[in-house]
Design a protein around this motif. Structure first.
Motif, mmCIF file in Angstrom:
data_model
loop_
_atom_site.group_PDB
_atom_site.id
_atom_site.type_symbol
_atom_site.label_atom_id
_atom_site.label_comp_id
_atom_site.label_asym_id
_atom_site.label_seq_id
_atom_site.Cartn_x
_atom_site.Cartn_y
_atom_site.Cartn_z
ATOM 1 N N VAL A 1 -23.794 70.930 -21.295
ATOM 2 C CA VAL A 1 -24.507 70.825 -21.061
ATOM 3 C C VAL A 1 -24.700 72.471 -21.802
ATOM 4 O O VAL A 1 -24.926 73.695 -21.459
ATOM 5 N N GLY A 2 -26.740 72.436 -22.432
ATOM 6 C CA GLY A 2 -26.557 73.456 -23.289
ATOM 7 C C GLY A 2 -28.414 74.016 -21.633
ATOM 8 O O GLY A 2 -28.596 73.670 -21.125
ATOM 9 N N VAL A 3 -27.613 75.861 -21.505
ATOM 10 C CA VAL A 3 -28.678 76.631 -20.558
ATOM 11 C C VAL A 3 -28.808 77.856 -21.783
ATOM 12 O O VAL A 3 -28.274 77.887 -22.387
ATOM 13 N N ASP A 4 -30.204 77.352 -21.369
ATOM 14 C CA ASP A 4 -30.810 78.524 -22.169
ATOM 15 C C ASP A 4 -32.483 79.678 -21.808
ATOM 16 O O ASP A 4 -33.062 80.248 -21.540
ATOM 17 N N GLY A 5 -31.922 79.207 -20.075
ATOM 18 C CA GLY A 5 -32.959 79.621 -19.213
ATOM 19 C C GLY A 5 -34.203 78.853 -19.175
ATOM 20 O O GLY A 5 -34.961 80.062 -18.077
ATOM 21 N N SER A 6 -34.354 78.326 -19.952
ATOM 22 C CA SER A 6 -35.371 77.087 -19.348
ATOM 23 C C SER A 6 -35.977 76.202 -18.656
ATOM 24 O O SER A 6 -34.522 75.613 -18.264
ATOM 25 N N PRO A 7 -37.886 75.738 -17.767
ATOM 26 C CA PRO A 7 -37.251 75.278 -16.832
ATOM 27 C C PRO A 7 -36.554 73.986 -17.158
ATOM 28 O O PRO A 7 -35.571 73.392 -17.280
ATOM 29 N N GLY A 8 -36.617 73.220 -18.823
ATOM 30 C CA GLY A 8 -35.381 71.838 -19.528
ATOM 31 C C GLY A 8 -34.282 72.088 -18.803
ATOM 32 O O GLY A 8 -33.696 71.078 -18.595
ATOM 33 N N ALA A 9 -33.511 73.077 -19.232
ATOM 34 C CA ALA A 9 -32.078 73.699 -19.598
ATOM 35 C C ALA A 9 -31.610 73.678 -17.961
ATOM 36 O O ALA A 9 -31.094 72.387 -17.693
ATOM 37 N N ALA A 10 -32.837 74.028 -16.927
ATOM 38 C CA ALA A 10 -32.702 73.724 -15.756
ATOM 39 C C ALA A 10 -32.875 72.307 -15.305
ATOM 40 O O ALA A 10 -31.224 72.199 -14.460
ATOM 41 N N GLU A 11 -33.228 71.619 -15.130
ATOM 42 C CA GLU A 11 -32.983 70.731 -15.127
ATOM 43 C C GLU A 11 -31.466 69.360 -16.002
ATOM 44 O O GLU A 11 -31.420 68.749 -15.529
ATOM 45 N N ALA A 12 -31.277 70.151 -16.788
ATOM 46 C CA ALA A 12 -30.300 69.328 -17.862
ATOM 47 C C ALA A 12 -28.845 69.989 -17.327
ATOM 48 O O ALA A 12 -28.936 69.064 -17.065
ATOM 49 N N LEU A 13 -28.965 71.259 -16.956
ATOM 50 C CA LEU A 13 -27.998 71.613 -15.993
ATOM 51 C C LEU A 13 -27.665 70.938 -13.883
ATOM 52 O O LEU A 13 -26.186 69.759 -14.009
ATOM 53 N N ALA A 14 -29.148 70.901 -14.080
ATOM 54 C CA ALA A 14 -28.388 70.123 -12.616
ATOM 55 C C ALA A 14 -28.523 68.564 -12.675
ATOM 56 O O ALA A 14 -27.479 67.792 -12.250
ATOM 57 N N TRP A 15 -28.681 67.939 -13.745
ATOM 58 C CA TRP A 15 -27.862 66.112 -14.068
ATOM 59 C C TRP A 15 -27.119 66.639 -14.440
ATOM 60 O O TRP A 15 -26.298 65.401 -13.547
ATOM 61 N N ALA A 16 -26.271 67.425 -15.336
ATOM 62 C CA ALA A 16 -24.910 67.149 -15.677
ATOM 63 C C ALA A 16 -23.980 67.769 -14.326
ATOM 64 O O ALA A 16 -22.824 67.464 -14.091
ATOM 65 N N LEU A 17 -24.590 68.364 -13.404
ATOM 66 C CA LEU A 17 -24.070 68.500 -12.056
ATOM 67 C C LEU A 17 -23.659 67.613 -11.266
ATOM 68 O O LEU A 17 -23.048 67.294 -10.713
ATOM 69 N N ARG A 18 -25.154 66.919 -10.982
ATOM 70 C CA ARG A 18 -24.756 65.661 -9.593
ATOM 71 C C ARG A 18 -24.153 64.939 -10.873
ATOM 72 O O ARG A 18 -22.922 63.806 -10.471
ATOM 73 N N TYR A 19 -24.011 63.950 -12.059
ATOM 74 C CA TYR A 19 -23.582 63.192 -12.971
ATOM 75 C C TYR A 19 -22.002 63.484 -12.663
ATOM 76 O O TYR A 19 -21.344 63.273 -12.114
ATOM 77 N N ALA A 20 -21.260 64.863 -12.617
ATOM 78 C CA ALA A 20 -20.194 65.248 -13.102
ATOM 79 C C ALA A 20 -19.058 65.968 -11.273
ATOM 80 O O ALA A 20 -18.068 64.904 -10.800
ATOM 81 N N SER A 21 -20.285 65.743 -10.317
ATOM 82 C CA SER A 21 -20.113 65.615 -8.657
ATOM 83 C C SER A 21 -20.213 63.833 -8.871
ATOM 84 O O SER A 21 -18.790 63.843 -7.834
ATOM 85 N N ASN A 22 -20.755 62.573 -9.152
ATOM 86 C CA ASN A 22 -20.425 61.574 -8.798
ATOM 87 C C ASN A 22 -19.033 61.057 -9.956
ATOM 88 O O ASN A 22 -18.457 59.856 -8.607
ATOM 89 N N SER A 23 -18.953 61.448 -11.174
ATOM 90 C CA SER A 23 -17.727 60.890 -12.316
ATOM 91 C C SER A 23 -16.820 61.431 -11.973
ATOM 92 O O SER A 23 -15.406 61.368 -12.196
ATOM 93 N N GLY A 24 -16.602 62.675 -11.274
ATOM 94 C CA GLY A 24 -15.308 63.761 -11.150
ATOM 95 C C GLY A 24 -15.501 64.431 -12.259
ATOM 96 O O GLY A 24 -14.208 64.863 -12.797
ATOM 97 N N ALA A 25 -16.529 64.527 -13.420
ATOM 98 C CA ALA A 25 -16.351 65.098 -14.626
ATOM 99 C C ALA A 25 -16.022 66.289 -14.523
ATOM 100 O O ALA A 25 -16.400 67.251 -13.193
#
Length: 145
Positions: A10-34
């Motif tokens: 997941v790309g992080v750059d400090g922007s609100p869009g990147a924060a949403e992407a990070l949250a999405w990736a973390l939720r996905y990983a939490s659910n899938s074990g990634a």
């Protein structure tokens, strides 16, 4: 059947869009074990003529701090227990993300980061990733208030 865990970049750059992407990736990983690789990239600005020297160690440290804060804030807000590797890359963000995703199962990016035109459908980094990634790409739009 492979016993290797799925890996998400997941790309992080400090922007609100990147924060949403990070949250999405973390939720996905939490659910899938990634596992998640959160990556922040920076490149030297282009100067014409003489420019101020940039101490790479200072920029690396600032990038590390920004990435660490973003990951810590997102993990705490979501309350997830996910294996997150944090990486700082020197180079253009799109290239750094594509390189990191070379052996990943999924690449997650925000629809717009810092720069670009407000209201654009996709930013230049997300668009480049969609067209050139070696794995599936999820583009996460920033939530509208």
């Amino acid at each position: 059947m492979s016993t290797e865990r799925e890996r998400v970049v997941v790309g992080v750059d400090g922007s609100p869009g990147a924060a949403e992407a990070l949250a999405w990736a973390l939720r996905y990983a939490s659910n899938s074990g990634a596992t998640v690789t959160a990556l922040i990239a920076w490149a030297h600005p282009t100067y014409y003529g003489l420019g101020a020297p940039i101490l790479e160690e200072d920029v690396d440290e600032q990038a590390e701090q920004r990435l660490s804060k973003a990951v810590t804030d997102a993990v705490n807000q979501l309350g997830v227990d996910v294996d997150v590797q944090q990486r700082v890359a020197r180079g253009l963000p799109a290239r750094a993300l594509l390189d990191a995703a070379a052996d990943a199962d999924l690449l997650v990016v925000g629809s717009r980061g810092h720069g670009g035109f407000t209201g654009a459908l996709l930013g230049s980094v997300s668009q480049h990733c969609v067209h050139h990634a070696p794995c599936p790409v999820v583009v996460v739009r920033e939530r509208s208030e």
